[in-house]
Design an enzyme around this catalytic site. Sequence first.
Site, PDB file in Angstrom:
ATOM      1  N   LYS A  69     -28.256 -34.291  15.354  1.00 15.76           N
ATOM      2  CA  LYS A  69     -27.636 -33.870  16.619  1.00 15.76           C
ATOM      3  C   LYS A  69     -26.132 -34.077  16.619  1.00 15.76           C
ATOM      4  O   LYS A  69     -25.426 -33.568  17.494  1.00 15.76           O
ATOM      5  CB  LYS A  69     -28.245 -34.648  17.805  1.00 15.76           C
ATOM      6  CG  LYS A  69     -29.765 -34.676  17.801  1.00 15.76           C
ATOM      7  CD  LYS A  69     -30.378 -33.299  17.774  1.00 15.76           C
ATOM      8  CE  LYS A  69     -31.857 -33.342  17.489  1.00 15.76           C
ATOM      9  NZ  LYS A  69     -32.233 -33.776  16.150  1.00 15.76           N
ATOM     10  N   CYS A  83     -30.810 -37.709   4.821  1.00 14.36           N
ATOM     11  CA  CYS A  83     -32.099 -37.691   4.128  1.00 14.36           C
ATOM     12  C   CYS A  83     -32.178 -36.489   3.182  1.00 14.36           C
ATOM     13  O   CYS A  83     -31.894 -35.358   3.579  1.00 14.36           O
ATOM     14  CB  CYS A  83     -33.233 -37.631   5.143  1.00 14.36           C
ATOM     15  SG  CYS A  83     -33.287 -39.066   6.238  1.00 14.36           S
ATOM     16  N   SER A 123     -39.544 -32.177  13.337  1.00 10.95           N
ATOM     17  CA  SER A 123     -38.469 -32.390  12.376  1.00 10.95           C
ATOM     18  C   SER A 123     -38.155 -31.080  11.681  1.00 10.95           C
ATOM     19  O   SER A 123     -39.046 -30.252  11.462  1.00 10.95           O
ATOM     20  CB  SER A 123     -38.903 -33.420  11.337  1.00 10.95           C
ATOM     21  OG  SER A 123     -38.080 -33.358  10.196  1.00 10.95           O
TER      22      SER A 123
END
Length: 555
Positions: free
Chosen positions: A121, A196, A471
Amino acid sequence: MSIDKQDLDPRKAYERALYHGCGFSYEDLSKPKIAIVNSWNEINPGHIHLQKLSQLVKEGVREFGGTPMEFGTIAICDGIANSGNFSKYVLPSREIIAASIESTIKAHGFDGMVMLCSCDKIIPGMLLAAVRCNIPTIFLTGGIMEPKTFHDGPLKGKTFVTCDIKEAIGAYKAGKISKEVFFLIESQTCASPGACNMMGTANTMACIVEVMGLSLPGCATMSAVSQEREELCKETGKIIMSLVEKNIKALDLITHASIENACKVALSFGGSTNMILHMCALSHEIGGCLNHFDFDEFSKAVPLLAKFKPASDFNLTDFHRVGGIGAMMKKLSNYLDLSIINVLGIKMEDYLKTIKIKENKIIRKADNPLSQEGGIAVLKGSLAPEGSIIKQSAIDPKMRNHKGPAKVFECEEEVKDALMSDVIKEGDVLVIRYEGPKGSPGMRELSIPAAILIGMGLGDTVAMITDGRYSGATRGPCIGHVCPEAIEGGPIAIVQEGDIIEIDIDNRKLNLLVSEDEIKNRFKNWKKPEPKIKTGYLNIYRKIVSSAKDGAFLS
């Protein structure tokens, strides 16, 4: 450099005095003031290293005649929040980030800004702020976490990234891995700082920023801890000074054409479904009207050229080795508007001429794609009259067409408990409602239930449907963003246990196989629930947030 204090504007004395209190000299204040907008913190691996990177950016700014001035904004970690620590705040934090930067930049009157950011975000929040401030702007995304390859023990020869941890929860629950292996995956997978190492929202948005020309070439997929990135930081400090000198502003780069280019490229590598929320909100910010149905048209128009963890065995480090975003854009160039410019001040057409393609198995050619369509499909029907989203590039082919009985849950916690209690059967369609932007409020990300489902081995037999979101790295038959959401009286609100639901991706259908009369009768007995939250920021958010279809922006 000598400053003649007689020439200083007396009306600016108070401002200068306060900056002196921060350690800035008269000489510093005579140069262009460059905001170093940093989302550094100690609670998020995607951001833990940004303080070090900012020092290198500052060196570049000073070397080329500017005065860097750093300030921070918040950066929530989705993964930590999704583990149960009130993840309703994650999507709404995008608006806080945008507003905090807009307020600071405009109040202090900076000449340019460098956006240091990572994660889901934070990059979108900074994009919104860049548009509102419209000053010379460059992004420096934080880079990729190193993958973890085990060289001995029970996992010898295997490589793991963060999405593998979530799926391991389900695998452990199903007895597919031992406690020893589960702990090895948990304790060693996050091998370095950085975003990630999977094609989730963080890396999708970093790639989007690079496609739009807002960061330097290679920035999106470069390692977070490489010498290469340190050099890029100094170059970023140099380029912001060039942008200030040439007066190239954010809105010269963030245009309807660059947004569409970015969406197409992201669809061609199986990017995050969350990008729909962010790019629709960004379009709205510049006066556009992008909505999720446009993504279906883009996806039908561009081929799928690559897939990454968890939808394939390739990770983002592999992507970088074969040319990253530059190579992807070159292979997709026939589908793009090549007239847009980047932070170097050159057109995409000219930039792509400098890209040399390395033959590889990771990025396919446009005439030999993985699929004729991009990564996302928008499904519509009696369960989702205003559409819903699925990452079609990440599902088992036999789940492209599925009918099954509904199991209904009123929130994320209920479906998590069900998955861990062995009550889910093959063929089920899990319906989780009141998780939309207004109903949650905050549109929670159901990434952990979705990953548990896959880890348990149910990804080719059980579907999951919600008015919330997933996700960006979710795989399997997981349909989100169902519109209208339940709290707004969407049909998902009146689904009952055992109703048959039809999923037909090829024909873009999501149907509740109940008669129209029965649906009308159920709505006669439906009562809008009381808000779950009636105080604080989320109470304000739920009152003014738009539909997910339009990007969940604050209207």
